[in-house]
Design an enzyme around this catalytic site. Sequence first.
Site, mmCIF file in Angstrom:
data_model
loop_
_atom_site.group_PDB
_atom_site.id
_atom_site.type_symbol
_atom_site.label_atom_id
_atom_site.label_comp_id
_atom_site.label_asym_id
_atom_site.label_seq_id
_atom_site.Cartn_x
_atom_site.Cartn_y
_atom_site.Cartn_z
ATOM 1 N N PRO A 218 35.988 83.126 23.277
ATOM 2 C CG PRO A 218 37.518 84.824 23.681
ATOM 3 C CD PRO A 218 37.383 83.341 23.633
ATOM 4 C CD GLU A 219 30.593 81.646 20.324
ATOM 5 O OE1 GLU A 219 29.723 81.904 19.495
ATOM 6 O OE2 GLU A 219 30.463 80.755 21.202
#
Length: 274
Positions: free
Chosen positions: A2-3
């Site tokens: 996840p960013e």
Amino acid sequence: MPELPEVEIVRRGLSVALAGRTLERVEIRDGRLTAPADPDAVAHDLHGAAVTAVGRRGKYLVLELDGGAALVCHLRMTGWFHHVAEPSERPHLRALFGLDDGSWLLYSDQRRFGTMRLLAAREQDGYWRGRLGPEPLAPEWTPAALGQALRGRRAPIKALLLDQRIVAGVGNIYADEALWEARIHPLAVGGDLGAVRVRRLHGAVVTVLERGIESGGATIDSYRRVDGAAGAMQNRFNVFDRSGEPCPRCGAEIVKIRVAQRGTHLCPRCARRR
Ligand SMILES: [Zn+2]
């Protein structure tokens, strides 16, 4: 992994589930999650705490607690918070939080790289200092600020975008998408970008992060929202994970190279090496 957009979507879900709630039961099953702190000691300290707000710094979630402490969480590869009416056993379940409205927040993590750190109020500034640069969606992050951070740097621009001290929250997906958007080659030397290209890159980073949030994040492997739904940004990639397909802008074939040990996708016609 996840960013920023995915973590922001998780933050919003956690905020609905947690803000104003008291943690009535806390069980942390995996010592790796809280290391070097003892998981039972952390669970003990969290017991009875009220969550006043859920914030985000870069890719970190910040559960702000009454009394000023904060539980700082990083999902790394496969961490997932799932808000449910009833707890149930499931694979890779690492922590459970029973809330005062009877619902539960479950944390599972297949690869076990996720972290949770309980920080006292006085420890928080020191924790962030030197770890994270500016928030890209904050008004203080300007083209001039990006230009200043890149000055004199000889590393490829892709590697610099992945450096959380240059700008917080950008990872492999959004770096590739931003560089395509800005028509900058991932191997371009960061410090060699002139003001025009820095401005274009700054705008592109903001654009792709906002697009990611608007799409509910990108679900490639395991990322899910707090309610279990998948994101849709993976359907809107222009270059990431698209090698062999035509560039949406010019039709040339998208290629994959390695930069900073990461698979990197680009259109060789849109972004020429200088
Ligand atoms: Zn192209």
